[in-house]
Write a protein that holds these residues in place. Structure first.
Motif, PDB file in Angstrom:
ATOM      1  N   MET A 122     -33.173 -21.581   3.279  1.00 16.45           N
ATOM      2  CA  MET A 122     -32.726 -20.260   3.702  1.00 16.45           C
ATOM      3  C   MET A 122     -33.771 -19.655   4.641  1.00 16.45           C
ATOM      4  O   MET A 122     -34.969 -19.786   4.428  1.00 16.45           O
ATOM      5  N   GLY A 123     -33.306 -19.009   5.667  1.00 16.37           N
ATOM      6  CA  GLY A 123     -34.186 -18.446   6.674  1.00 16.37           C
ATOM      7  C   GLY A 123     -34.770 -17.100   6.275  1.00 16.37           C
ATOM      8  O   GLY A 123     -34.481 -16.556   5.209  1.00 16.37           O
ATOM      9  N   LEU A 124     -35.573 -16.559   7.149  1.00 12.76           N
ATOM     10  CA  LEU A 124     -36.198 -15.268   6.909  1.00 12.76           C
ATOM     11  C   LEU A 124     -35.196 -14.120   6.973  1.00 12.76           C
ATOM     12  O   LEU A 124     -35.332 -13.129   6.265  1.00 12.76           O
ATOM     13  N   VAL A 125     -34.195 -14.234   7.842  1.00 13.44           N
ATOM     14  CA  VAL A 125     -33.229 -13.158   8.051  1.00 13.44           C
ATOM     15  C   VAL A 125     -31.915 -13.506   7.355  1.00 13.44           C
ATOM     16  O   VAL A 125     -31.394 -14.601   7.520  1.00 13.44           O
ATOM     17  N   THR A 126     -31.397 -12.570   6.612  1.00 18.67           N
ATOM     18  CA  THR A 126     -30.099 -12.762   5.951  1.00 18.67           C
ATOM     19  C   THR A 126     -28.983 -12.218   6.833  1.00 18.67           C
ATOM     20  O   THR A 126     -29.212 -11.360   7.698  1.00 18.67           O
ATOM     21  N   TYR A 127     -27.781 -12.705   6.574  1.00 20.08           N
ATOM     22  CA  TYR A 127     -26.618 -12.212   7.318  1.00 20.08           C
ATOM     23  C   TYR A 127     -26.423 -10.717   7.061  1.00 20.08           C
ATOM     24  O   TYR A 127     -26.073  -9.966   7.970  1.00 20.08           O
ATOM     25  N   GLU A 128     -26.683 -10.299   5.830  1.00 21.00           N
ATOM     26  CA  GLU A 128     -26.538  -8.875   5.488  1.00 21.00           C
ATOM     27  C   GLU A 128     -27.495  -8.022   6.324  1.00 21.00           C
ATOM     28  O   GLU A 128     -27.106  -6.979   6.854  1.00 21.00           O
ATOM     29  N   PHE A 129     -28.761  -8.443   6.437  1.00 22.66           N
ATOM     30  CA  PHE A 129     -29.725  -7.707   7.251  1.00 22.66           C
ATOM     31  C   PHE A 129     -29.277  -7.678   8.707  1.00 22.66           C
ATOM     32  O   PHE A 129     -29.316  -6.629   9.361  1.00 22.66           O
ATOM     33  N   TYR A 130     -28.852  -8.821   9.207  1.00 15.67           N
ATOM     34  CA  TYR A 130     -28.442  -8.929  10.612  1.00 15.67           C
ATOM     35  C   TYR A 130     -27.275  -8.000  10.931  1.00 15.67           C
ATOM     36  O   TYR A 130     -27.274  -7.341  11.968  1.00 15.67           O
ATOM     37  N   THR A 131     -26.288  -7.943  10.044  1.00 16.61           N
ATOM     38  CA  THR A 131     -25.096  -7.144  10.338  1.00 16.61           C
ATOM     39  C   THR A 131     -25.225  -5.677   9.919  1.00 16.61           C
ATOM     40  O   THR A 131     -24.723  -4.803  10.622  1.00 16.61           O
ATOM     41  N   ASN A 132     -25.901  -5.399   8.806  1.00 19.09           N
ATOM     42  CA  ASN A 132     -25.901  -4.036   8.259  1.00 19.09           C
ATOM     43  C   ASN A 132     -27.145  -3.216   8.569  1.00 19.09           C
ATOM     44  O   ASN A 132     -27.105  -1.996   8.492  1.00 19.09           O
ATOM     45  N   THR A 133     -28.253  -3.872   8.894  1.00 19.19           N
ATOM     46  CA  THR A 133     -29.485  -3.151   9.219  1.00 19.19           C
ATOM     47  C   THR A 133     -29.783  -3.241  10.710  1.00 19.19           C
ATOM     48  O   THR A 133     -30.041  -2.237  11.361  1.00 19.19           O
ATOM     49  N   TYR A 134     -29.722  -4.438  11.248  1.00 14.42           N
ATOM     50  CA  TYR A 134     -30.006  -4.651  12.672  1.00 14.42           C
ATOM     51  C   TYR A 134     -28.782  -4.346  13.542  1.00 14.42           C
ATOM     52  O   TYR A 134     -28.929  -3.986  14.697  1.00 14.42           O
ATOM     53  N   TYR A 135     -27.591  -4.468  12.976  1.00  9.40           N
ATOM     54  CA  TYR A 135     -26.328  -4.268  13.699  1.00  9.40           C
ATOM     55  C   TYR A 135     -26.190  -5.235  14.872  1.00  9.40           C
ATOM     56  O   TYR A 135     -25.971  -4.853  16.011  1.00  9.40           O
ATOM     57  N   GLY A 136     -26.344  -6.532  14.554  1.00  9.41           N
ATOM     58  CA  GLY A 136     -26.287  -7.568  15.570  1.00  9.41           C
ATOM     59  C   GLY A 136     -24.900  -7.836  16.102  1.00  9.41           C
ATOM     60  O   GLY A 136     -23.912  -7.217  15.688  1.00  9.41           O
ATOM     61  N   GLU A 137     -24.837  -8.755  17.042  1.00 11.96           N
ATOM     62  CA  GLU A 137     -23.583  -9.173  17.667  1.00 11.96           C
ATOM     63  C   GLU A 137     -22.650  -9.787  16.623  1.00 11.96           C
ATOM     64  O   GLU A 137     -23.095 -10.166  15.546  1.00 11.96           O
ATOM     65  N   PRO A 138     -21.378  -9.925  16.947  1.00 11.37           N
ATOM     66  CA  PRO A 138     -20.407 -10.414  15.958  1.00 11.37           C
ATOM     67  C   PRO A 138     -20.463 -11.926  15.707  1.00 11.37           C
ATOM     68  O   PRO A 138     -19.510 -12.657  15.928  1.00 11.37           O
ATOM     69  N   VAL A 139     -21.601 -12.404  15.233  1.00 11.00           N
ATOM     70  CA  VAL A 139     -21.743 -13.807  14.834  1.00 11.00           C
ATOM     71  C   VAL A 139     -21.044 -13.957  13.483  1.00 11.00           C
ATOM     72  O   VAL A 139     -21.269 -13.154  12.578  1.00 11.00           O
ATOM     73  N   SER A 140     -20.223 -14.975  13.348  1.00  6.98           N
ATOM     74  CA  SER A 140     -19.499 -15.155  12.087  1.00  6.98           C
ATOM     75  C   SER A 140     -20.456 -15.590  10.979  1.00  6.98           C
ATOM     76  O   SER A 140     -21.505 -16.188  11.234  1.00  6.98           O
ATOM     77  N   VAL A 141     -20.073 -15.296   9.745  1.00  4.40           N
ATOM     78  CA  VAL A 141     -20.892 -15.673   8.593  1.00  4.40           C
ATOM     79  C   VAL A 141     -21.055 -17.190   8.520  1.00  4.40           C
ATOM     80  O   VAL A 141     -22.097 -17.689   8.100  1.00  4.40           O
ATOM     81  N   ASP A 142     -20.043 -17.948   8.964  1.00  4.81           N
ATOM     82  CA  ASP A 142     -20.120 -19.408   8.956  1.00  4.81           C
ATOM     83  C   ASP A 142     -21.091 -19.943  10.001  1.00  4.81           C
ATOM     84  O   ASP A 142     -21.765 -20.945   9.777  1.00  4.81           O
ATOM     85  N   ASP A 143     -21.166 -19.287  11.168  1.00  3.68           N
ATOM     86  CA  ASP A 143     -22.059 -19.731  12.245  1.00  3.68           C
ATOM     87  C   ASP A 143     -23.482 -19.194  12.108  1.00  3.68           C
ATOM     88  O   ASP A 143     -24.410 -19.722  12.730  1.00  3.68           O
ATOM     89  N   PHE A 144     -23.648 -18.144  11.299  1.00  6.30           N
ATOM     90  CA  PHE A 144     -24.946 -17.474  11.217  1.00  6.30           C
ATOM     91  C   PHE A 144     -26.113 -18.401  10.869  1.00  6.30           C
ATOM     92  O   PHE A 144     -27.160 -18.318  11.524  1.00  6.30           O
ATOM     93  N   PRO A 145     -26.009 -19.274   9.863  1.00  8.27           N
ATOM     94  CA  PRO A 145     -27.171 -20.116   9.530  1.00  8.27           C
ATOM     95  C   PRO A 145     -27.674 -20.953  10.702  1.00  8.27           C
ATOM     96  O   PRO A 145     -28.884 -21.125  10.881  1.00  8.27           O
ATOM     97  N   ARG A 146     -26.777 -21.438  11.522  1.00  6.71           N
ATOM     98  CA  ARG A 146     -27.160 -22.245  12.690  1.00  6.71           C
ATOM     99  C   ARG A 146     -27.905 -21.387  13.714  1.00  6.71           C
ATOM    100  O   ARG A 146     -28.956 -21.789  14.235  1.00  6.71           O
ATOM    101  N   TYR A 147     -27.382 -20.200  13.988  1.00  9.57           N
ATOM    102  CA  TYR A 147     -28.049 -19.292  14.929  1.00  9.57           C
ATOM    103  C   TYR A 147     -29.393 -18.824  14.382  1.00  9.57           C
ATOM    104  O   TYR A 147     -30.390 -18.761  15.101  1.00  9.57           O
ATOM    105  N   GLU A 148     -29.428 -18.481  13.092  1.00  9.77           N
ATOM    106  CA  GLU A 148     -30.653 -17.972  12.487  1.00  9.77           C
ATOM    107  C   GLU A 148     -31.747 -19.031  12.504  1.00  9.77           C
ATOM    108  O   GLU A 148     -32.900 -18.731  12.836  1.00  9.77           O
ATOM    109  N   ALA A 149     -31.406 -20.265  12.185  1.00 11.51           N
ATOM    110  CA  ALA A 149     -32.403 -21.341  12.172  1.00 11.51           C
ATOM    111  C   ALA A 149     -32.998 -21.559  13.556  1.00 11.51           C
ATOM    112  O   ALA A 149     -34.225 -21.692  13.712  1.00 11.51           O
ATOM    113  N   ARG A 150     -32.156 -21.595  14.578  1.00 15.31           N
ATOM    114  CA  ARG A 150     -32.648 -21.807  15.947  1.00 15.31           C
ATOM    115  C   ARG A 150     -33.492 -20.624  16.414  1.00 15.31           C
ATOM    116  O   ARG A 150     -34.557 -20.804  17.007  1.00 15.31           O
TER     117      ARG A 150
END
Length: 94
Positions: free
Chosen positions: A1-29
């Motif tokens: 698991m990476g440093l950033v969670t999907y919850e942080f990315y979407t609810n705190t940072y308000y990131g782009e609409p990356v899907s929950v399924d694609d998020f781990p790949r984007y987060e790792a890179r």
């Protein structure tokens, strides 16, 4: 698991609409790109003081946004010159 969670990315940072399924790949890179720039491992970064870790998390989120916008064809290259290591993100075709 990476440093950033999907919850942080979407609810705190308000990131782009990356899907929950694609998020781990984007987060790792994105995490790899940011950690090489700050010369830390995941474990080293996780042990940073809370204020510093929050900035690293935001940098990872910004990199996720970049990857989402411009594609996953980003490579990280390090180069040493005169005792200083610099890292360059190079956009390549994906």
């Amino acid at each position: 698991m990476g440093l950033v969670t999907y919850e942080f990315y979407t609810n705190t940072y308000y990131g782009e609409p990356v899907s929950v399924d694609d998020f781990p790949r984007y987060e790792a890179r994105a995490e790899d790109a940011i950690l090489i720039l700050i010369h830390k491992t995941t474990e080293d970064a996780a042990a940073l003081p809370a204020a510093a870790l929050a900035l690293v998390d935001k940098a990872i989120c910004a990199q996720i946004d970049y990857l989402f916008e411009y594609g996953m064809g980003v490579s990280v290259f390090g180069k040493e010159a005169g005792g200083v290591v610099s890292a360059h993100l190079v956009l390549t075709s994906s």
